[in-house]
Scaffold this motif. Structure first.
Motif, PDB file in Angstrom:
ATOM      1  N   SER A 267     -32.528 -68.799  36.159  1.00 42.63           N
ATOM      2  CA  SER A 267     -31.891 -69.379  37.339  1.00 42.63           C
ATOM      3  C   SER A 267     -31.508 -68.351  38.404  1.00 42.63           C
ATOM      4  N   THR A 268     -31.861 -67.093  38.198  1.00 37.01           N
ATOM      5  CA  THR A 268     -31.443 -66.038  39.124  1.00 37.01           C
ATOM      6  C   THR A 268     -32.156 -66.170  40.465  1.00 37.01           C
ATOM      7  N   VAL A 269     -31.397 -65.878  41.549  1.00 39.53           N
ATOM      8  CA  VAL A 269     -31.924 -65.919  42.915  1.00 39.53           C
ATOM      9  C   VAL A 269     -31.818 -64.516  43.503  1.00 39.53           C
ATOM     10  N   LEU A 270     -32.852 -64.121  44.243  1.00 41.27           N
ATOM     11  CA  LEU A 270     -32.861 -62.826  44.927  1.00 41.27           C
ATOM     12  C   LEU A 270     -32.707 -63.056  46.421  1.00 41.27           C
TER      13      LEU A 270
ATOM     14  N   MET B 240     -46.527 -62.256  43.946  1.00 38.97           N
ATOM     15  CA  MET B 240     -45.799 -62.159  42.675  1.00 38.97           C
ATOM     16  C   MET B 240     -45.451 -63.529  42.102  1.00 38.97           C
ATOM     17  N   ARG B 241     -45.767 -64.604  42.857  1.00 37.41           N
ATOM     18  CA  ARG B 241     -45.522 -65.981  42.425  1.00 37.41           C
ATOM     19  C   ARG B 241     -44.041 -66.225  42.094  1.00 37.41           C
ATOM     20  N   LEU B 242     -43.187 -65.707  42.991  1.00 34.88           N
ATOM     21  CA  LEU B 242     -41.750 -65.879  42.779  1.00 34.88           C
ATOM     22  C   LEU B 242     -41.205 -67.103  43.498  1.00 34.88           C
ATOM     23  N   GLY B 243     -41.946 -67.598  44.488  1.00 36.46           N
ATOM     24  CA  GLY B 243     -41.615 -68.866  45.137  1.00 36.46           C
ATOM     25  C   GLY B 243     -40.201 -68.929  45.662  1.00 36.46           C
ATOM     26  N   ARG B 244     -39.468 -70.004  45.298  1.00 33.62           N
ATOM     27  CA  ARG B 244     -38.142 -70.246  45.852  1.00 33.62           C
ATOM     28  C   ARG B 244     -37.058 -69.382  45.215  1.00 33.62           C
TER      29      ARG B 244
END
Length: 626
Positions: A449-452, A472-476
């Motif tokens: 659930s971590t957000v950058l 990197m397919r990190l999306g949202r």
């Protein structure tokens, strides 16, 4: 009653920063200008990009003018054919090119070995790249070698150089004698003075040395064969050769700015570097075009001032040096970024030979700046030691750590949200974004659930950030934010701050994060270790897995986060506040910009004065029995 405030004029010279761009360095400059209200500032920023149309910060009342100047790109167009330029132009180009050879000794001290493919790489170390091997991606003439497309052209370029050899020899002989005798060279308006006079100061008590002595940096660093013959025998310090060539180019550019277009740098580079394994004409032309564009900073006019404070890299320093040689104005140099990076990201497509020329040019300009500056104010012990290794005099160095306003970064409680990591930077190719995303990919796998939050991403780099995130397919999981106008909003969204700087980033963002009271995981690059101390977690560069483990551990340990956040704020309040910066720079400004003391004379009589009796009116006061 308070004394009349000082009204010395200071030209704050930057490279495309304050007041036209909002970033960490611009914020530091704004703190300086607004804190030193007793000085009048002329703001000048020199850039190789399109200059901004309006300031990004409101200007305080003590700013007299603000100007942004873009380097004229017409000076970088291909040079004229050999023979069109006069002897002075060819002599200056030859000295500049030959002076770059002296950077070999400095590179060996600071890097231990040459980059594969550089001049002098003779194959005596493992993993080398052959300059002419088809497998290394370099075709004939693209790298270092005696053959290739530039072979015949290099032989032709070697002809016709005897015309100006005598003039070059005379200039260097005269400059070398000045360096040995300690005599100073007068600047344009006669303000330069010899060592030991009123303008000379002892740096131990915050004073600068002579203004404009004509000596070049690091005279002891490398020795260079005399420019006249290039053979063993009489030697001249290589940095002295480069400094003389740069000075001559600055003088020529002041007389006629268009002269840079006819500077025969390609021929001069190919001839001077023949002993290095020959720089092919193709690479020589590429390097000459880039150097001519950089030298365009010498033509930027400087405002009239009592002191020039240069903050930035090679471009503003070239402008400051040209202005100093014309007027003799004292120079204060602040090392704001990690000096002379190995090579910049946009230079990756260049051949190793061209990258070597550019890196040596930046190093030689930095050492010339060290010699000409009255005082040098490095931001950290890291920058201090770098300057010493590159020829700066220890007596000139006054270390002034960066600082921020504590009221702008109050310690705020963590938000009750999903785990979040904050990173602050421009988002460009050299901003540290790529290793950060590689580590965050592993953080998300451990704590889904971590957000950058990427804070401070500029509009020019949004596409680059989006491309990296998509790859990197990190999306949202990653969110982009422009730099908030209110500093309080920069780090409050995160539970952990990841400090992953670019190779040349100053420690301002790290200090801001520490002052905000957030737990910091930093990459041990540049001055990060000495800045963070034991108030955070340090990981080795180039290891995304180690960075991910450190961030994940803090996200899972709220008590340790609070402990490190409190320790980071205490350390920032103790060592990195803006009032300390303003106080020290105010003293440096007053010392360098103040008028010289009046000349003092000591009267010595060749014949002793005759003795005489006391005046009659005093004799009665003397007892007769004495």
């Amino acid at each position: 009653m308070n004394p009349t405030p000082s009204r010395e004029r200071v030209c704050l010279l930057t490279g495309g920063g304050y007041p036209y761009r909002r970033d960490a360095l611009s914020g530091w400059c704004r703190t300086l200008v607004e804190g030193l209200r007793r000085f009048r500032f002329e703001l000048l920023t020199v850039t190789d990009r399109e200059p901004p149309s309006a300031p990004a910060y409101p200007l305080p009342f003590n700013v007299r003018s603000a100007r942004a100047v873009a380097i004229d790109r017409s000076s970088a167009r291909p040079e004229r054919r050999r023979g069109d330029s006069d002897d002075r132009v060819r002599s200056a180009a030859a000295l500049l090119s030959r002076g770059l050879l002296g950077d070999r000794d400095t590179e060996s001290r600071t890097r231990g070995a040459r980059e594969p493919g550089e001049p002098g790489d003779r194959g005596d170390h493992p993993g080398r790249r052959e300059a002419r091997s088809p497998s290394n991606g370099l075709g004939p003439g693209d790298g270092w070698g005696s053959e290739g497309r530039g072979g015949r052209e290099g032989e032709e370029a070697a002809e016709g150089w005897g015309v100006h050899e005598g003039g070059a020899r005379e200039a260097l002989d005269g400059r070398s004698r000045e360096a040995r005798d300690g005599r100073s060279r007068g600047a344009g308006d006669g303000r330069s003075r010899e060592a030991g006079n009123g303008r000379s100061r002892e740096a131990g008590n915050g004073r600068s040395r002579e203004a404009g002595n004509g000596r070049s940096p690091g005279a002891e660093d490398g020795r260079f064969p005399e420019a006249g013959d290039g053979r063993e025998g009489g030697v001249v310090p290589a940095d002295l050769v480069f400094s003389e060539g740069l000075r001559q180019i600055a003088e020529l550019a002041a007389e006629r700015p268009a002269i840079l277009a006819s500077l025969p740098l390609a021929d001069a580079l190919a001839e001077a570097w023949r002993s290095e394994g020959r720089l092919s004409m193709r690479d020589a032309r590429t390097a000459a075009t880039l150097l001519r564009h950089a030298l365009g900073a010498l033509t930027v006019p400087m405002p009239e001032a009592d002191l020039v404070h240069c903050v930035g890299g090679t471009t503003p320093l070239l402008t400051a040096l040209a202005g100093r040689w014309r007027t003799g104005t004292p120079l204060l140099l602040t090392e704001a970024r990690t000096p002379v990076a190995r090579h910049k990201p946009h230079e990756e497509r260049l051949s190793p030979a061209v990258r070597t020329v550019l890196r040596r040019f930046r190093g030689a300009v930095a050492r010339t700046g060290y010699a000409e500056a009255g005082l040098i104010a490095p931001l950290s012990a890291y920058h201090h030691s770098w300057a010493l290794r590159h020829g700066a005099q220890a007596t000139k160095l006054v270390q002034v750590p960066a600082g921020v306003d504590p009221s702008e970064y109050p310690g705020a409680a963590e938000l009750d949200t999903e785990p979040a990591v904050v990173w602050a930077g421009s988002g460009g190719p050299d901003s540290g974004l790529t290793p950060l995303l590689a580590a965050f990919e592993q953080v998300v796998a451990a704590v889904p659930s971590t957000v950058l939050h990427l804070v401070g991403v500029t509009a020019a780099h949004e596409d680059h950030c989006a491309e990296q995130i998509e790859r990197m397919r990190l999306g949202r999981a990653v969110r982009l934010h422009p730099l908030p106008a209110d500093p309080r909003d920069r780090y409050t969204a995160g539970h952990v701050v990841a400090h992953v700087p670019g190779p040349a980033d100053p420690p301002y963002r790290l200090i801001e994060a520490m002052m905000s009271g957030r737990a910091v995981v930093g990459v041990d690059v540049g001055p990060a270790a000495e800045t963070l101390g034991d108030a955070g977690v340090l990981v080795q560069p180039g290891d995304p897995a180690e960075l991910a483990i450190a961030v994940t551990d803090l996200l899972r340990s709220p008590s340790r986060r609070r402990q490190l956040g409190d320790a980071a704020r205490r350390r920032a309040l103790t060592h990195f506040t803006n009032d300390r910066v303003v106080r020290v720079y105010g003293a440096l400004y007053s010392d360098l910009a103040a008028p010289p003391p009046a000349a003092a004379f000591e009267l010595a009589l060749a014949v002793p004065a005759p003795r005489s009796e006391p005046p009659v009116t005093l004799r009665w006061l003397v007892r007769e029995d004495r």
